[in-house]
Design a protein around this motif. Structure first.
Motif, mmCIF file in Angstrom:
data_model
loop_
_atom_site.group_PDB
_atom_site.id
_atom_site.type_symbol
_atom_site.label_atom_id
_atom_site.label_comp_id
_atom_site.label_asym_id
_atom_site.label_seq_id
_atom_site.Cartn_x
_atom_site.Cartn_y
_atom_site.Cartn_z
ATOM 1 N N SER A 102 0.841 -1.189 0.000
ATOM 2 C CA SER A 102 0.000 0.000 0.000
ATOM 3 C C SER A 102 0.882 1.247 0.000
ATOM 4 C CB SER A 102 -0.925 0.017 1.221
ATOM 5 O OG SER A 102 -0.164 0.066 2.407
ATOM 6 N N ASP A 103 0.332 2.340 -0.484
ATOM 7 C CA ASP A 103 1.043 3.611 -0.534
ATOM 8 C C ASP A 103 1.277 4.125 0.882
ATOM 9 O OD1 ASP A 103 1.376 6.092 -2.772
ATOM 10 O OD2 ASP A 103 1.251 6.675 -0.666
ATOM 11 N N ARG A 104 2.446 4.659 1.127
ATOM 12 C CA ARG A 104 2.795 5.153 2.454
ATOM 13 C C ARG A 104 1.926 6.347 2.862
ATOM 14 N NH1 ARG A 104 8.710 7.541 3.295
ATOM 15 N NH2 ARG A 104 7.777 9.326 2.274
ATOM 16 N N ASN A 105 1.590 7.216 1.919
ATOM 17 C CA ASN A 105 0.814 8.413 2.222
ATOM 18 C C ASN A 105 -0.688 8.192 2.135
ATOM 19 O OD1 ASN A 105 3.199 9.785 2.581
ATOM 20 N ND2 ASN A 105 3.259 10.541 0.489
ATOM 21 N N ASP A 106 -1.121 7.246 1.309
ATOM 22 C CA ASP A 106 -2.552 6.979 1.112
ATOM 23 C C ASP A 106 -2.765 5.472 1.245
ATOM 24 O OD1 ASP A 106 -5.198 6.860 0.395
ATOM 25 O OD2 ASP A 106 -4.904 7.494 -1.682
ATOM 26 N N GLN A 107 -3.090 5.010 2.453
ATOM 27 C CA GLN A 107 -3.187 3.583 2.741
ATOM 28 C C GLN A 107 -4.241 2.858 1.904
ATOM 29 O OE1 GLN A 107 -1.065 1.861 4.775
ATOM 30 N NE2 GLN A 107 0.067 3.774 4.934
ATOM 31 N N SER A 108 -5.188 3.594 1.342
ATOM 32 C CA SER A 108 -6.228 2.945 0.538
ATOM 33 C C SER A 108 -5.720 2.609 -0.874
ATOM 34 C CB SER A 108 -7.466 3.840 0.438
ATOM 35 O OG SER A 108 -7.150 5.038 -0.252
ATOM 36 N N LYS A 109 -4.591 3.168 -1.284
ATOM 37 C CA LYS A 109 -4.039 2.923 -2.614
ATOM 38 C C LYS A 109 -3.048 1.770 -2.556
ATOM 39 C CE LYS A 109 -1.943 5.341 -6.469
ATOM 40 N NZ LYS A 109 -1.472 6.635 -6.962
ATOM 41 N N MET A 110 -3.248 0.765 -3.413
ATOM 42 C CA MET A 110 -2.370 -0.404 -3.463
ATOM 43 C C MET A 110 -1.589 -0.413 -4.778
ATOM 44 S SD MET A 110 -2.581 -2.336 -0.746
ATOM 45 C CE MET A 110 -1.888 -3.868 -1.319
ATOM 46 N N TYR A 111 -0.314 -0.802 -4.707
ATOM 47 C CA TYR A 111 0.508 -0.995 -5.898
ATOM 48 C C TYR A 111 0.620 -2.490 -6.139
ATOM 49 C CZ TYR A 111 1.824 3.869 -5.189
ATOM 50 O OH TYR A 111 1.803 5.226 -5.022
ATOM 51 N N GLU A 112 0.318 -2.907 -7.357
ATOM 52 C CA GLU A 112 0.357 -4.323 -7.707
ATOM 53 C C GLU A 112 1.735 -4.707 -8.236
ATOM 54 O OE1 GLU A 112 -2.844 -5.388 -10.283
ATOM 55 O OE2 GLU A 112 -4.318 -4.322 -9.073
ATOM 56 N N VAL A 113 2.037 -5.982 -8.199
ATOM 57 C CA VAL A 113 3.305 -6.503 -8.694
ATOM 58 C C VAL A 113 3.444 -6.158 -10.178
ATOM 59 C CG1 VAL A 113 4.642 -8.603 -9.133
ATOM 60 C CG2 VAL A 113 3.339 -8.360 -7.011
ATOM 61 N N GLY A 114 4.624 -5.645 -10.551
ATOM 62 C CA GLY A 114 4.903 -5.300 -11.937
ATOM 63 C C GLY A 114 4.677 -3.842 -12.268
ATOM 64 N N THR A 115 4.078 -3.079 -11.362
ATOM 65 C CA THR A 115 3.819 -1.667 -11.603
ATOM 66 C C THR A 115 5.142 -0.902 -11.599
ATOM 67 O OG1 THR A 115 1.723 -1.837 -10.432
ATOM 68 C CG2 THR A 115 2.584 0.372 -10.774
ATOM 69 N N GLU A 116 5.371 -0.096 -12.650
ATOM 70 C CA GLU A 116 6.555 0.750 -12.717
ATOM 71 C C GLU A 116 6.142 2.178 -12.432
ATOM 72 O OE1 GLU A 116 8.916 0.448 -16.227
ATOM 73 O OE2 GLU A 116 9.032 -1.731 -16.091
ATOM 74 N N LEU A 117 6.859 2.823 -11.502
ATOM 75 C CA LEU A 117 6.522 4.192 -11.142
ATOM 76 C C LEU A 117 7.715 4.895 -10.532
ATOM 77 C CD1 LEU A 117 5.520 4.104 -7.691
ATOM 78 C CD2 LEU A 117 4.216 2.429 -8.936
ATOM 79 N N ASP A 118 7.588 6.212 -10.382
ATOM 80 C CA ASP A 118 8.620 7.021 -9.752
ATOM 81 C C ASP A 118 7.959 7.806 -8.634
ATOM 82 O OD1 ASP A 118 10.761 8.539 -9.014
ATOM 83 O OD2 ASP A 118 11.020 9.544 -10.946
ATOM 84 N N LEU A 119 8.304 7.466 -7.394
ATOM 85 C CA LEU A 119 7.699 8.102 -6.230
ATOM 86 C C LEU A 119 8.565 9.216 -5.659
ATOM 87 C CD1 LEU A 119 6.522 4.852 -4.416
ATOM 88 C CD2 LEU A 119 5.107 6.438 -5.715
#
Length: 75
Positions: free
Chosen positions: A10-27
């Motif tokens: 889950s996102d550190r700032n928004d616990q309701s948001k989940m990142y799935e395996v394979g997602t590419e992003l820049d935080l």
């Protein structure tokens, strides 16, 4: 630099948001490093290939007492 999620998290700032395996992003620099250090993500270069980066705790030599070397964690 981008990261690729390798464990669902889950996102550190928004616990309701989940990142799935394979997602590419820049935080951002700090959050990317934290994700890689917690081993929920790996670094990805511009071509999309993974860069292997395993965090290690380096030990720093402090002094010698006879033949015994005294070491401490270098954080």
């Amino acid at each position: 630099m981008k990261i690729r999620i390798i464990q669902p998290v889950s996102d550190r700032n928004d616990q309701s948001k989940m990142y799935e395996v394979g997602t590419e992003l820049d935080l951002g620099t700090e959050r990317n490093k934290a994700a890689v250090n917690k081993r929920v993500a790996v670094w990805v270069d511009e071509k999309g290939s993974e860069k292997v980066s395993i965090p290690t705790i380096k030990k720093k030599k402090v002094s010698k007492a006879g033949a015994e070397i005294i070491e401490t964690n270098g954080k």
